[in-house]
Design a protein around this motif. Sequence first.
Motif, PDB file in Angstrom:
ATOM      1  N   ILE A 181       0.834  -1.205   0.000  1.00 12.91           N
ATOM      2  CA  ILE A 181       0.000   0.000   0.000  1.00 12.91           C
ATOM      3  C   ILE A 181       0.873   1.262   0.000  1.00 12.91           C
ATOM      4  N   LYS A 182       1.925   1.252   0.819  1.00 11.22           N
ATOM      5  CA  LYS A 182       2.832   2.415   0.857  1.00 11.22           C
ATOM      6  C   LYS A 182       3.468   2.661  -0.510  1.00 11.22           C
ATOM      7  N   GLN A 183       3.958   1.600  -1.142  1.00 11.12           N
ATOM      8  CA  GLN A 183       4.640   1.764  -2.426  1.00 11.12           C
ATOM      9  C   GLN A 183       3.662   2.060  -3.556  1.00 11.12           C
ATOM     10  N   ALA A 184       2.430   1.581  -3.429  1.00 10.65           N
ATOM     11  CA  ALA A 184       1.406   1.940  -4.421  1.00 10.65           C
ATOM     12  C   ALA A 184       1.137   3.436  -4.379  1.00 10.65           C
ATOM     13  N   GLY A 185       1.198   4.005  -3.158  1.00  9.43           N
ATOM     14  CA  GLY A 185       1.032   5.459  -3.023  1.00  9.43           C
ATOM     15  C   GLY A 185       2.161   6.212  -3.701  1.00  9.43           C
ATOM     16  N   GLU A 186       3.382   5.686  -3.573  1.00  5.58           N
ATOM     17  CA  GLU A 186       4.532   6.324  -4.214  1.00  5.58           C
ATOM     18  C   GLU A 186       4.438   6.275  -5.733  1.00  5.58           C
ATOM     19  N   PHE A 187       3.821   5.205  -6.260  1.00  4.02           N
ATOM     20  CA  PHE A 187       3.654   5.074  -7.708  1.00  4.02           C
ATOM     21  C   PHE A 187       2.426   5.823  -8.230  1.00  4.02           C
ATOM     22  N   GLY A 188       1.651   6.400  -7.341  1.00  2.36           N
ATOM     23  CA  GLY A 188       0.466   7.149  -7.760  1.00  2.36           C
ATOM     24  C   GLY A 188      -0.623   6.274  -8.348  1.00  2.36           C
ATOM     25  N   ILE A 189      -0.710   5.041  -7.886  1.00  2.44           N
ATOM     26  CA  ILE A 189      -1.676   4.096  -8.469  1.00  2.44           C
ATOM     27  C   ILE A 189      -3.108   4.508  -8.177  1.00  2.44           C
ATOM     28  N   VAL A 190      -3.407   4.851  -6.919  1.00  8.04           N
ATOM     29  CA  VAL A 190      -4.774   5.262  -6.584  1.00  8.04           C
ATOM     30  C   VAL A 190      -5.085   6.611  -7.227  1.00  8.04           C
ATOM     31  N   ALA A 191      -4.122   7.512  -7.215  1.00  9.30           N
ATOM     32  CA  ALA A 191      -4.318   8.815  -7.862  1.00  9.30           C
ATOM     33  C   ALA A 191      -4.578   8.658  -9.354  1.00  9.30           C
ATOM     34  N   GLY A 192      -4.052   7.566  -9.930  1.00 10.30           N
ATOM     35  CA  GLY A 192      -4.246   7.320 -11.362  1.00 10.30           C
ATOM     36  C   GLY A 192      -5.563   6.651 -11.703  1.00 10.30           C
TER      37      GLY A 192
END
Length: 401
Positions: free
Chosen positions: A236-247
């Motif tokens: 979840i932390k690294q998904a945030g860094e990749f902007g996955i939810v923002a995308g």
Amino acid sequence: MYRIARAALAAGLLSALFINPSPAQQTPLKIGVLSDFSSVYSDIGGMGNVEATRMAIEDFGGQMFGKPIDMVSADVLNKPDVASTIARKWWETEGVDMIIDLPTSATALAVMELSKQYEKIMIVTDAASSDITGKSCSPYTAHWTYDTYANAHTVGSAIVKNGGDTWFFLTADYVFGHSVERDTGDVVKAAGGKVLGSVKHPLNTADFSSFLLQAQASKAKIIGLANGGGDTINAIKQAGEFGIVAGGQNLAAIVMFISDVHSLGLKLAQGLIITEAYYWDLNDKTRAFGKRFLERVKRMPTMNQAATYSATLHYLKAVQAAGTRDTKTVMAKMRELPVRDAFTDNGSLREDGRMVHSMYLFQVKKPEESRGPWDYYKLLAEVPADQAFRPLKDGGCPLLK
């Protein structure tokens, strides 16, 4: 004269029965906690499960058959061979009566084989594979907290109903992760959704970048996290860094715990839909247990820790009611007695070893909605046992044939 001698002999034997208790009651009852104290699942079980077991022993009164109840514990290092070695030693030479916890499905399934060999009781409160009460079920094993079927059906079906109909799985590459992916995928497809693919990652990996890139490239609406503990937190932390939810993609944590939310913080975890078997702020009983646990451990209990308390207490009640520590007699009594405690008000142990009870669907609060530490969930629904857990007839448990 003969009649008098025979009567005296009978009286002597009867007296001996009362003076000399059976060998099984001459030694203290002993419970063994096999847990993860040093790795990815230590927060959800670990020393918290040891403390929960201790609390149950204390609440029971600390004694059985006039002897103090003993407890031992060990770290299985999440390795099936280590778990088997310790369990064998405990059952063969150290007089352990019941083993509880088992942090991974692989360790649980390994120790279950020994449990059958030694005809000893084990209660799984951490591992989650639905195979534990399915094709691998055992007459001596109880599965207490949750399983991959129950979590998949409460979280998976809710997400699909709300439009999350295409999925890609990020899967821990061992029995538990495979079970989560399988059971959740079945729910998604049954509800009319599609599984676009999956990628396997090692247990306790530090770098999810390549796996998350594959999930991102799938364009699936939902990235299902078929993992747990520290792996879920890191993903979840690294998904945030990749902007996955923002995308535009969303994460679905199929198996998540309040300790995970605490580690992530509400800013990162807010909005997640999760399922749990216990939450400290559900009712007066859960709040009372949560407060006691917090005072001792300095953090609120996870559902696994509350379930370990429940399972230990239920086992002790069953031994007392049976008047013996004989495995088959105690297991029968465990199935006969209802489970009513701080963990659940409506539990019962089935023939396949599954302890069924209500599950709960929660949404993680926004930071501004929380009233303070550990106030993390909004209750969306209570899912009754007969809807949350796999029907007895569908599990493929050989005991039922």
